[in-house]
Design an enzyme around this catalytic site. Sequence first.
Site, PDB file in Angstrom:
ATOM      1  N   GLY A   1       0.785  -1.218   0.000  1.00  0.00           N
ATOM      2  CA  GLY A   1       0.000   0.000   0.000  1.00  0.00           C
ATOM      3  C   GLY A   1       0.816   1.266   0.000  1.00  0.00           C
ATOM      4  O   GLY A   1       0.290   2.349  -0.300  1.00  0.00           O
TER       5      GLY A   1
ATOM      6  N   ARG B   1       6.028  -1.988  -4.719  1.00  0.00           N
ATOM      7  CA  ARG B   1       6.034  -0.880  -5.676  1.00  0.00           C
ATOM      8  C   ARG B   1       7.005   0.221  -5.240  1.00  0.00           C
ATOM      9  O   ARG B   1       7.760   0.772  -6.049  1.00  0.00           O
ATOM     10  CB  ARG B   1       4.612  -0.320  -5.775  1.00  0.00           C
ATOM     11  CG  ARG B   1       4.408   0.739  -6.831  1.00  0.00           C
ATOM     12  CD  ARG B   1       3.022   1.368  -6.660  1.00  0.00           C
ATOM     13  NE  ARG B   1       1.954   0.395  -6.713  1.00  0.00           N
ATOM     14  CZ  ARG B   1       1.281   0.061  -7.803  1.00  0.00           C
ATOM     15  NH1 ARG B   1       1.584   0.644  -8.947  1.00  0.00           N
ATOM     16  NH2 ARG B   1       0.311  -0.831  -7.764  1.00  0.00           N
TER      17      ARG B   1
ATOM     18  N   CYS C   1      -0.229  -4.629 -34.154  1.00  0.00           N
ATOM     19  CA  CYS C   1      -1.388  -4.478 -35.046  1.00  0.00           C
ATOM     20  C   CYS C   1      -2.661  -4.405 -34.206  1.00  0.00           C
ATOM     21  O   CYS C   1      -3.559  -5.239 -34.327  1.00  0.00           O
ATOM     22  CB  CYS C   1      -1.456  -5.635 -36.033  1.00  0.00           C
ATOM     23  SG  CYS C   1      -0.003  -5.783 -37.073  1.00  0.00           S
TER      24      CYS C   1
ATOM     25  N   TYR D   1       5.879  -4.750 -11.493  1.00  0.00           N
ATOM     26  CA  TYR D   1       4.778  -5.427 -12.191  1.00  0.00           C
ATOM     27  C   TYR D   1       4.926  -5.498 -13.717  1.00  0.00           C
ATOM     28  O   TYR D   1       4.557  -6.512 -14.316  1.00  0.00           O
ATOM     29  CB  TYR D   1       3.415  -4.787 -11.854  1.00  0.00           C
ATOM     30  CG  TYR D   1       3.048  -4.893 -10.405  1.00  0.00           C
ATOM     31  CD1 TYR D   1       2.725  -6.126  -9.840  1.00  0.00           C
ATOM     32  CD2 TYR D   1       3.051  -3.779  -9.587  1.00  0.00           C
ATOM     33  CE1 TYR D   1       2.407  -6.229  -8.496  1.00  0.00           C
ATOM     34  CE2 TYR D   1       2.736  -3.870  -8.245  1.00  0.00           C
ATOM     35  CZ  TYR D   1       2.414  -5.112  -7.698  1.00  0.00           C
ATOM     36  OH  TYR D   1       2.111  -5.216  -6.371  1.00  0.00           O
TER      37      TYR D   1
END
Length: 749
Positions: free
Chosen positions: A362, A414, A564, A604
């Site tokens: 968090g 993170r 594409c 990530y």
Amino acid sequence: MPALACCVDAAVAAPPGYGFARDSTLPAPAVDSGFLNSAISAVAGVPQSTNSAAAAAATADIDVSTTWSPSLSAEIYKVDGWGAPYFAVNSSGNIAVRPHGVDTLSHQEIDLLKVVKKASDPTSNGGLGLQLPLIVRFPDVLKNRLESLQSAFDFAVQSQGYGAHYQGVYPVKCNQDRFVVDDIVRFGAPFRFGLEAGSKPELLLAMSCLCKGSPDAFLVCNGFKDTEYISLALVARKLCLNTVIVLEQEEEIDLVIDLSKKLAVRPVIGVRAKLRTKHSGHFGSTSGEKGKFGLTTTQILRVVKKLEQSGMLDCLQLLHFHIGSQIPSTTLLADGVGEAAQIYSELVRLGAGMKVIDIGGGLGIDYDGSKSADSDVSVAYSLQEYASAVVQAVRFVCDRKGVRHPILCSESGRAIVSHHSILIFEAVSATSKEIPQVSSLGLEYFAEGLNEEGRADYWNLYSAAVRGEYDTCLAYADQLKQRCVEQFKEGTLDMEQLAAVDGLCEYVSNAVGVSDQVRTYHVNLSIFTSIPDFWAIGQLFPVIPIHRLEEKPGVRGILSDLTCDSDGKINKFIGGESSLPLHEIEGKGNGNGYYLGMFLGGAYEEALGGFHNLFGGPSVVRVLQSDGPHSFAVTRAVPGLSCGDVLRVMQHEPELMFETLKHRAEEFVHDEVVVDDSNGGGIGALASGLAQCFHNMPYLLPASSCCLTAATANNNGFYYCKDETYSATEAVAAAGTVEDEQWTAYCMA
């Protein structure tokens, strides 16, 4: 609108059957007269730059009266907001990396462009010959993030008189790269920093890595578990790893009790609680009573009862919770931590052997530099404020309940790894809506083909231009264009006439000032492979040029990748922008690429990236700060996945595919066909080129590097500088894996 009327009239006389007179007394429109004069000149066939008026309109938010400088680039790209203390713009106009954060000395700064040049330049020029896109890792930044997090909690503990310590764990799901995890274990050993695993492969990884870490480091086992997972975790405890099995589902307790008796291991058990506190942002979907993971209060009480009946209540030692990633404010954080501390205190009262509160992840990072609590890409607190809020909330509850202060653990992923990794890619071309070059003859030819309704639309357009009615001009131009499209579909208007009306309508849009001047920059990248969070959940990352920041950006653009797929583009940027200030791409073939960097993507993105269009992962270099002339040393360099590698992922067999193509060439291609004499010519050279195609990366190569038309040097893709962490033996072994992969057919002829 006389100027626009002149623009039209200069190209073609009035449509047959109509007469009119211009009124020179009409007021001039409130648009740039220089732009209109350029448009009028263009009608007369005078070429004009596509970078003058367009650039002025595209960069209207930039002060053109100010002499440009790197500091102004830092301001418009908000580098000092999201980049501090690790990234800045140096005096040369390049992005500088400050590997030690605020403690970085001036001579220790690393010029990112020099790193990219070292990695991508040919080996003949002293480079590593790696192909872009490229991930640049800075372990020194990783080390600084770990130290900063630990320091923040240590200060909070000491300043508040807290009776226990902090020791964190890194959730390996954020980035499972071997060297990233090894670095974290090595850098975190003095702090008893551990690892968190959420699957069996991650558990095996964590067990192996922690054998080299602190014996006190936690190995936290989260995620859904089966018999094998729990058995493996119990074996880890047998191996004297400080393993904690966290219950995510109530039924897991039965397996833990049964298997621990069979393996004769006394487990350490944790429970994940579903808190009532809920994070309302995008990343809070796993929080609250209806979250995906964890046990309700009723379920926790049943677990306590089962452990008590089994004589194992002392094994319950950890309480875990998670209210979501990117917690926006310390107010929400303190609310959740306070609720968890109440549950912890109650478990102590019930007789559990509680020792640890694991506050989960968090801890957010500021992706856009706004320091806002109202954004999914920012946070309104510092590391120190985060740590202080946690310590204060736990201390307050425990002191009130008379409970001994627990060890504090967090699973910050993170916040640890995001800054240390930078994705570098090249813009290879750009498109724009140029002011069309329409001749009077072309428009006369176009007018001749109009039906009666089309001629009426054209006359109405001209009349509106004379009257200075902007909106009406645009409406009639659009109506004329649609009518001409229908005529074209019916076969009564040819392609040249359709192009003429396109040019006329574009003239009107440019003259009125509503023409879209945002360019599309084509980048040598796959969004799906390298920035999947942008495509999947709209996560924004800072994207900026890594050089030429001493120049004023002249245009605005969006980024379009190689895939594409219409979703393969970046058209949203930090700060709520729908385009990015960019520079003109210099002439191709002069060795001056235009390099962009995506920052704060170390968590990530690499693990989530797939193989859309069979584009594989980028090349990777590992860079340490050094006292050498360029302030850095590349300690490891690995090429990205080859075409053969990604084909194998999809169950194809590149070697057999090559043999099929080789036999086909022998059957249908004759030696009189010239195929690059430098490779020996004929079938042999063609087969050699085909084989090399399997070994090259799927991304774009310079024309001179095409293995089917030019001889290329064989580079095994690995390069090592002096680094005490990696031995020469390891380097040779790594390089050998690539050499062993080469096919004997590759060097035939």
